[in-house]
Scaffold this motif. Structure first.
Motif, PDB file in Angstrom:
ATOM      1  N   TYR A  35      -9.201 -23.818   2.060  1.00  0.00           N
ATOM      2  CA  TYR A  35      -9.496 -25.206   2.404  1.00  0.00           C
ATOM      3  C   TYR A  35      -8.558 -26.089   1.600  1.00  0.00           C
ATOM      4  CZ  TYR A  35     -13.823 -23.315   4.338  1.00  0.00           C
ATOM      5  OH  TYR A  35     -14.736 -22.601   5.067  1.00  0.00           O
ATOM      6  N   GLY A  60     -10.674 -23.366   6.750  1.00  0.00           N
ATOM      7  CA  GLY A  60     -11.817 -22.683   7.346  1.00  0.00           C
ATOM      8  C   GLY A  60     -11.458 -21.448   8.142  1.00  0.00           C
ATOM      9  N   ARG A  61     -10.193 -21.049   8.105  1.00  0.00           N
ATOM     10  CA  ARG A  61      -9.779 -19.869   8.866  1.00  0.00           C
ATOM     11  C   ARG A  61     -10.530 -18.616   8.433  1.00  0.00           C
ATOM     12  NH1 ARG A  61      -5.672 -16.219   8.064  1.00  0.00           N
ATOM     13  NH2 ARG A  61      -5.026 -17.315   6.170  1.00  0.00           N
ATOM     14  N   LEU A  77     -13.547 -18.265   7.951  1.00  0.00           N
ATOM     15  CA  LEU A  77     -14.841 -18.143   8.634  1.00  0.00           C
ATOM     16  C   LEU A  77     -14.749 -17.240   9.859  1.00  0.00           C
ATOM     17  CD1 LEU A  77     -16.049 -21.865   8.547  1.00  0.00           C
ATOM     18  CD2 LEU A  77     -16.729 -19.993   7.014  1.00  0.00           C
ATOM     19  N   GLU A  86      -9.220 -16.760  14.822  1.00  0.00           N
ATOM     20  CA  GLU A  86      -8.131 -17.691  14.531  1.00  0.00           C
ATOM     21  C   GLU A  86      -6.755 -17.022  14.582  1.00  0.00           C
ATOM     22  OE1 GLU A  86      -8.722 -21.248  14.080  1.00  0.00           O
ATOM     23  OE2 GLU A  86     -10.391 -20.283  15.123  1.00  0.00           O
ATOM     24  N   ILE A 124     -15.802 -24.033  12.760  1.00  0.00           N
ATOM     25  CA  ILE A 124     -14.921 -24.499  11.689  1.00  0.00           C
ATOM     26  C   ILE A 124     -14.982 -26.008  11.549  1.00  0.00           C
ATOM     27  CG2 ILE A 124     -12.498 -24.723  11.027  1.00  0.00           C
ATOM     28  CD1 ILE A 124     -12.061 -21.891  12.036  1.00  0.00           C
ATOM     29  N   ARG A 127     -18.011 -26.941   9.646  1.00  0.00           N
ATOM     30  CA  ARG A 127     -17.868 -26.618   8.220  1.00  0.00           C
ATOM     31  C   ARG A 127     -17.011 -27.665   7.523  1.00  0.00           C
ATOM     32  NH1 ARG A 127     -18.075 -26.458   3.716  1.00  0.00           N
ATOM     33  NH2 ARG A 127     -17.747 -24.748   2.221  1.00  0.00           N
TER      34      ARG A 127
END
Length: 378
Positions: free
Chosen positions: A272, A286-287, A289, A294, A305, A308
């Motif tokens: 992040y 957020g990748r 997650l 992604e 994402i 989030r």
């Protein structure tokens, strides 16, 4: 599509160097080639009306690695490999600034921060333990003493929520990625390099004395040498390349009255990141997650994402403040099992410079030059 005599003669005849991709790598390769070959015909092809991947779709960080990110890299790389990458990023940023000027980049040297929530006490202590050794290595690379330091005293000033610790990187900065690419494009075009947008390369073949490039518009180009600089999209043209596409989702708020911080911020091993820009907060990441989801070349956003990111705005970055999200977008990076680039000759007349590892701003200038040097001496 049928070309006129004038179009064929002006844009597509006697091409010495053809570059696919007008991002930071492709344009820096063109710039370097033009300096070495003042008279030769250099053509850059771009399928988008703007650079298609990540060069204008990033967060504008002039960074070389947060402490937790470097610790994570040490799990898969030797210490010498990690700091060789840091050196390349640092040197690449200095080249970028020298080529385009801080004024044109809108460069701001407020430093960069890494934040740690209350649940990350163990990770924070690991980072603190690494500061002395990391600072020694960074002093050798940057010439700056004590690059990383504890900055807990600024947490309250910045108004963050659920943040218990913060580290400061005094050598980090931020730029305007749009101004960067606009200035670079103007510079390349002023040196008589043709940059053509809206042309999609379907395939290419390496013939006996040239590379043949076939566009979806039916145009066929013959170039003495071809460079693929499409980063996360590289496997669309060369499937065997070890480049994994990775989508990065980003949002930006409307202006926040009296925004209490300036600088770039990293969180959770760099997954992040956020910064101030024009009185707004730009936030991405957020990748982690959904790594599998992604790994795509499709631009787009996901509810998981984006939710989030908004929760992070509400709970960590702007607690108690009213805000609205004004824009959302995504960009496509090129990653690999290791954070190393692929710059090499593919076949007699074809080369590639891809897999920037999410550090295109930092290393793109040097990687473009490296690719151009291989092409020019081969």
């Amino acid at each position: 599509m049928q070309l006129s005599y004038w179009e064929r003669k002006t844009y597509f005849n006697d091409v010495d160097f053809c570059i696919i991709g007008s991002g930071i790598v492709g344009l820096n390769a063109a710039l370097y080639l033009r300096k070495k070959f003042p008279k030769q015909n250099i053509l850059v092809l771009e399928r988008g009306f703007l650079p298609y991947g990540a060069s204008t779709r990033n967060a504008g960080f002039a960074c070389f690695g947060s402490v937790s990110e470097l610790l994570h890299d040490l799990k898969n790389h030797s210490e010498d490999e990690v700091f060789a990458l840091v050196a390349k990023r640092w040197n690449g940023l200095q080249r970028l600034r020298a080529n385009l000027s801080d004024q044109n980049l809108h460069y701001e040297g407020h430093g960069g921060y890494e934040i740690f929530t209350r649940e990350q006490e163990e990770l924070y202590l690991q980072c603190v333990d690494a500061l002395v050794s990391f600072n020694k290595r960074l002093k050798d690379i940057t010439g700056v003493s004590d690059v990383y330091s504890v900055a807990d005293n600024r947490i309250k000033q910045f108004g963050f929520g659920n943040v218990s610790h913060m580290l400061w990187n005094r050598a980090e900065g931020q730029i305007d990625a749009g101004m960067m690419m606009n200035t670079l494009l103007e510079k390349v075009r002023s040196m008589n390099v043709n940059v053509l947008n809206g042309l999609n390369v379907e395939r290419f073949t390496d013939e006996t004395t040239y590379a043949e490039i076939v566009l979806s518009e039916g145009i066929i180009i013959k170039a003495k040498k071809l460079l693929l600089a499409t980063n996360g999209f590289a496997r669309q043209l060369i499937p065997e390349l070890n480049v994994t596409p990775a989508r990065a989702q980003v949002l930006i708020t409307s202006p926040i009255e009296n925004l209490p911080f300036k600088g770039t911020f990293h969180y959770d091993e760099g997954y992040y990141y956020f910064r101030d820009v024009d009185g707004r907060v730009l936030l991405g990441g957020g990748r982690n997650l959904d790594f599998e989801g992604e790994q795509t070349t499709a631009f787009g956003l996901t509810e998981q994402i984006q939710n989030r990111l908004e929760r992070m705005l509400k709970e960590v970055i702007l607690p108690g403040k009213n805000f609205s999200v004004e824009m959302r977008w995504s960009g496509i990076m090129g990653l690999g099992e290791k954070k190393t680039t692929i710059v090499k000759k593919i076949s007699p007349h074809v080369y590639c410079a891809v897999r920037m590892g999410g550090m295109g701003i930092a290393i793109g200038s040097l990687i473009g030059e490296e690719a151009a040097e291989i092409m020019s001496v081969d």
